[in-house]
Motif scaffolding. Structure first.
Motif, PDB file in Angstrom:
ATOM      1  N   ASP A 138     -21.314  54.559  -5.334  1.00 53.14           N
ATOM      2  CA  ASP A 138     -20.295  54.115  -6.488  1.00 53.14           C
ATOM      3  C   ASP A 138     -19.209  53.230  -5.912  1.00 53.14           C
ATOM      4  OD1 ASP A 138     -21.567  56.048  -8.223  1.00 53.14           O
ATOM      5  OD2 ASP A 138     -20.352  57.810  -7.681  1.00 53.14           O
ATOM      6  N   VAL A 139     -18.831  52.598  -6.906  1.00 53.46           N
ATOM      7  CA  VAL A 139     -17.928  51.581  -6.546  1.00 53.46           C
ATOM      8  C   VAL A 139     -16.458  51.807  -7.247  1.00 53.46           C
ATOM      9  CG1 VAL A 139     -17.270  49.062  -6.931  1.00 53.46           C
ATOM     10  CG2 VAL A 139     -19.578  49.724  -6.237  1.00 53.46           C
ATOM     11  N   ILE A 140     -15.580  51.991  -6.435  1.00 50.61           N
ATOM     12  CA  ILE A 140     -14.107  51.961  -7.063  1.00 50.61           C
ATOM     13  C   ILE A 140     -13.420  50.484  -6.708  1.00 50.61           C
ATOM     14  CG2 ILE A 140     -11.821  52.858  -6.629  1.00 50.61           C
ATOM     15  CD1 ILE A 140     -12.953  55.228  -5.721  1.00 50.61           C
ATOM     16  N   LEU A 141     -13.171  49.657  -7.854  1.00 47.67           N
ATOM     17  CA  LEU A 141     -12.478  48.393  -7.744  1.00 47.67           C
ATOM     18  C   LEU A 141     -11.244  48.393  -7.620  1.00 47.67           C
ATOM     19  CD1 LEU A 141     -13.384  45.523  -7.752  1.00 47.67           C
ATOM     20  CD2 LEU A 141     -13.298  45.229 -10.337  1.00 47.67           C
ATOM     21  N   LYS A 142     -10.604  47.800  -6.812  1.00 48.72           N
ATOM     22  CA  LYS A 142      -9.065  47.877  -6.227  1.00 48.72           C
ATOM     23  C   LYS A 142      -8.620  46.517  -6.314  1.00 48.72           C
ATOM     24  CE  LYS A 142      -6.059  50.071  -3.160  1.00 48.72           C
ATOM     25  NZ  LYS A 142      -5.956  50.962  -1.597  1.00 48.72           N
ATOM     26  N   PRO A 143      -7.987  45.814  -7.117  1.00 43.26           N
ATOM     27  CA  PRO A 143      -7.422  44.509  -7.019  1.00 43.26           C
ATOM     28  C   PRO A 143      -5.898  44.485  -6.620  1.00 43.26           C
ATOM     29  CG  PRO A 143      -7.767  45.320  -9.308  1.00 43.26           C
ATOM     30  CD  PRO A 143      -8.253  46.085  -8.481  1.00 43.26           C
ATOM     31  N   MET A 144      -5.697  43.946  -5.451  1.00 48.66           N
ATOM     32  CA  MET A 144      -4.371  44.373  -4.454  1.00 48.66           C
ATOM     33  C   MET A 144      -3.490  42.985  -4.787  1.00 48.66           C
ATOM     34  SD  MET A 144      -6.178  46.620  -1.558  1.00 48.66           S
ATOM     35  CE  MET A 144      -4.445  46.616  -0.677  1.00 48.66           C
ATOM     36  N   ILE A 145      -2.319  42.997  -4.511  1.00 48.69           N
ATOM     37  CA  ILE A 145      -1.612  42.023  -4.227  1.00 48.69           C
ATOM     38  C   ILE A 145      -0.973  42.104  -2.936  1.00 48.69           C
ATOM     39  CG2 ILE A 145      -1.225  40.958  -6.415  1.00 48.69           C
ATOM     40  CD1 ILE A 145       1.578  42.184  -6.481  1.00 48.69           C
ATOM     41  N   ASN A 146      -0.442  40.943  -2.080  1.00 56.10           N
ATOM     42  CA  ASN A 146       0.177  40.970  -0.820  1.00 56.10           C
ATOM     43  C   ASN A 146       1.240  39.760  -1.064  1.00 56.10           C
ATOM     44  OD1 ASN A 146      -0.903  43.320   0.408  1.00 56.10           O
ATOM     45  ND2 ASN A 146      -2.624  42.031   1.512  1.00 56.10           N
ATOM     46  N   CYS A 147       2.217  39.678  -0.126  1.00 57.70           N
ATOM     47  CA  CYS A 147       3.049  38.676  -0.048  1.00 57.70           C
ATOM     48  C   CYS A 147       2.667  37.602   0.912  1.00 57.70           C
ATOM     49  CB  CYS A 147       4.554  38.838  -0.034  1.00 57.70           C
ATOM     50  SG  CYS A 147       5.221  39.928  -1.451  1.00 57.70           S
ATOM     51  N   THR A 148       2.447  36.359   0.747  1.00 55.47           N
ATOM     52  CA  THR A 148       2.149  35.366   1.711  1.00 55.47           C
ATOM     53  C   THR A 148       2.953  35.363   2.773  1.00 55.47           C
ATOM     54  OG1 THR A 148       1.080  34.089  -0.383  1.00 55.47           O
ATOM     55  CG2 THR A 148       1.401  32.868   1.821  1.00 55.47           C
ATOM     56  N   ASP A 149       4.258  35.591   2.449  1.00 51.81           N
ATOM     57  CA  ASP A 149       5.378  35.462   3.744  1.00 51.81           C
ATOM     58  C   ASP A 149       5.263  36.619   4.611  1.00 51.81           C
ATOM     59  OD1 ASP A 149       6.666  37.268   2.221  1.00 51.81           O
ATOM     60  OD2 ASP A 149       8.491  36.262   2.094  1.00 51.81           O
ATOM     61  N   GLY A 150       4.457  37.644   4.232  1.00 53.28           N
ATOM     62  CA  GLY A 150       4.076  38.718   5.175  1.00 53.28           C
ATOM     63  C   GLY A 150       5.167  39.881   4.901  1.00 53.28           C
ATOM     64  N   THR A 151       5.940  39.748   3.875  1.00 57.91           N
ATOM     65  CA  THR A 151       6.767  41.086   3.485  1.00 57.91           C
ATOM     66  C   THR A 151       5.774  42.100   2.790  1.00 57.91           C
ATOM     67  OG1 THR A 151       8.627  39.464   2.669  1.00 57.91           O
ATOM     68  CG2 THR A 151       8.537  41.781   1.824  1.00 57.91           C
ATOM     69  N   TRP A 152       6.028  43.429   3.042  1.00 59.88           N
ATOM     70  CA  TRP A 152       5.121  44.224   2.438  1.00 59.88           C
ATOM     71  C   TRP A 152       5.247  44.454   1.029  1.00 59.88           C
ATOM     72  CZ3 TRP A 152       6.384  50.067   2.958  1.00 59.88           C
ATOM     73  CH2 TRP A 152       5.236  51.012   2.405  1.00 59.88           C
ATOM     74  N   ARG A 153       3.961  44.931   0.309  1.00 56.30           N
ATOM     75  CA  ARG A 153       4.152  44.830  -1.205  1.00 56.30           C
ATOM     76  C   ARG A 153       5.126  45.759  -1.803  1.00 56.30           C
ATOM     77  NH1 ARG A 153      -0.529  47.798   0.160  1.00 56.30           N
ATOM     78  NH2 ARG A 153      -1.580  45.819   0.793  1.00 56.30           N
ATOM     79  N   ALA A 154       5.352  46.856  -0.924  1.00 60.21           N
ATOM     80  CA  ALA A 154       6.169  47.773  -1.632  1.00 60.21           C
ATOM     81  C   ALA A 154       7.841  47.149  -1.701  1.00 60.21           C
ATOM     82  CB  ALA A 154       6.339  48.955  -0.288  1.00 60.21           C
ATOM     83  N   TYR A 155       7.886  46.143  -1.241  1.00 59.17           N
ATOM     84  CA  TYR A 155       9.417  45.363  -1.361  1.00 59.17           C
ATOM     85  C   TYR A 155       9.172  44.340  -2.616  1.00 59.17           C
ATOM     86  CZ  TYR A 155      10.588  47.708   3.001  1.00 59.17           C
ATOM     87  OH  TYR A 155      10.508  48.723   4.029  1.00 59.17           O
ATOM     88  N   ILE A 156       8.277  44.313  -3.262  1.00 57.32           N
ATOM     89  CA  ILE A 156       8.241  43.810  -4.504  1.00 57.32           C
ATOM     90  C   ILE A 156       9.350  44.129  -5.462  1.00 57.32           C
ATOM     91  CG2 ILE A 156       7.038  42.668  -6.458  1.00 57.32           C
ATOM     92  CD1 ILE A 156       4.672  42.527  -4.571  1.00 57.32           C
ATOM     93  N   ASN A 157      10.337  43.410  -5.868  1.00 58.60           N
ATOM     94  CA  ASN A 157      11.532  43.868  -6.613  1.00 58.60           C
ATOM     95  C   ASN A 157      12.105  42.917  -7.290  1.00 58.60           C
ATOM     96  OD1 ASN A 157      13.141  46.129  -7.662  1.00 58.60           O
ATOM     97  ND2 ASN A 157      13.856  46.446  -5.516  1.00 58.60           N
ATOM     98  N   PHE A 158      12.996  43.358  -8.441  1.00 59.72           N
ATOM     99  CA  PHE A 158      13.621  42.518  -9.059  1.00 59.72           C
ATOM    100  C   PHE A 158      14.936  43.159  -9.687  1.00 59.72           C
ATOM    101  CE2 PHE A 158       9.369  41.371  -9.581  1.00 59.72           C
ATOM    102  CZ  PHE A 158       9.410  39.942  -9.048  1.00 59.72           C
TER     103      PHE A 158
END
Length: 308
Positions: free
Chosen positions: A80-100
């Motif tokens: 089976d396949v679970i498809l997981k498109p993810m994002i990261n930050c190019t500057d190395g910041t962990w995605r958990a800190y994406i914020n506005f």
């Protein structure tokens, strides 16, 4: 939902690296050596930093046909396949800190701008998941600073459902399971199980309360530890420095698998991780990363996955 005996596959694969002969050998070897029944196929795109509102999903990940071919190859192996498109930050910041800012400010980046682009990214891969009959779709991973944006996440999930008819999950970060307020919107609850090897019983008791509240299936969409000094105590710290320590990784897996075997609500794992371009067998004893290929932890995993 059947038990998920999975490993994450293909993290950060570039165009041409996901579906060549070596990648197919890597996936086949993963199945043979661990008895997985599922892969979590990770497709990674990036945004420049934690406050950017553009994502390079159209140029960075492997081409769509390569992603589709990889899914079909996995299915040809009986996976089976679970498809997981993810994002990261190019500057190395962990995605958990994406914020506005929570209140829109003129001339500043906005949540509405980011969610518009992120939704476009997710819907593109939801179409692939539907076309290729993926078993599950992961709408987000460890986006902790966005978790409180309930309205936007519910709208995104509704939009995905218009396209993809399979199971939907969100992969929350460790310790966040009891903080999300919109678990009712997904079909499956999942999280990243990067808990210290000796803390699993306590954390599972906490998570169980969430599962009972929402009455949803649960699995760890990520779980693993680096094979480095301290990796068993700080499995979530991918920046940790030290010497290679295969036993630290083994201790983590012993602690996790032993604790999870005592409860009935953990329906599986997407163990982190197995690269499409995996290192050679001989290199395993030098590898400090989360990979478990040809390390002692691999035998533990197979023993666990061999059980009904």
């Amino acid at each position: 939902m059947k038990a998920i005996k999975a490993a994450s596959f293909g993290y950060y694969a570039k165009s041409g690296e996901l579906n060549n002969d070596y990648a197919q050998w890597s996936m086949k070897t993963l199945k043979e050596r661990t008895n997985i029944n599922t892969i979590v196929l990770t497709i990674v795109a990036e945004q420049a930093n934690a406050h950017a509102t553009s994502i390079n999903w159209q140029t960075m990940p492997p081409k769509d046909e390569e992603v589709k071919a990889t899914i079909r190859y996995a299915q040809s192996l009986g996976l089976d396949v679970i498809l997981k498109p993810m994002i990261n930050c190019t500057d190395g910041t962990w995605r958990a800190y994406i914020n506005f800012f929570d209140i829109d400010v003129v001339c500043e980046p906005k949540w509405s701008d980011w969610f518009a682009v992120y939704t476009e990214f997710q819907l593109h891969y939801a179409k692939i998941a539907q076309e290729c009959e993926a078993t599950m779709f992961v709408v987000g991973c460890e986006l902790v600073s966005s978790d409180h944006r309930e309205k936007e996440w519910r709208k995104l999930i509704d939009d995905v459902r218009e396209i993809y008819k399979g199971l939907i999950t969100y992969n929350c970060d460790k310790y966040q399971e009891n903080h999300l307020t919109w678990w009712d919107a997904v079909d499956v609850i999942s999280s990243s199980g990067y808990y210290p090897f000796d803390q699993w019983d306590k954390e599972l008791r906490r998570i169980e309360k969430v599962i009972k509240k929402y009455d949803k299936p649960f699995f760890f969409c990520e779980a693993g530890a680096p094979s480095i000094d301290g990796g068993d105590l700080l499995p979530n710290d991918w920046t940790i420095k030290g010497e290679v320590n295969l036993e630290a990784q083994t201790r983590y897996y012993k602690g996790m698998l032993t604790a999870c075997a005592k409860v009935d609500f953990v329906l599986g794992f997407g163990l982190w991780d197995w690269k499409a371009q995996v290192y050679s067998e001989d290199q395993a004893r030098f590898d400090k990363d989360y990979a478990f290929y040809n390390k002692p932890a691999e035998k533990l995993i197979k023993g666990y996955y061999d059980k009904p």
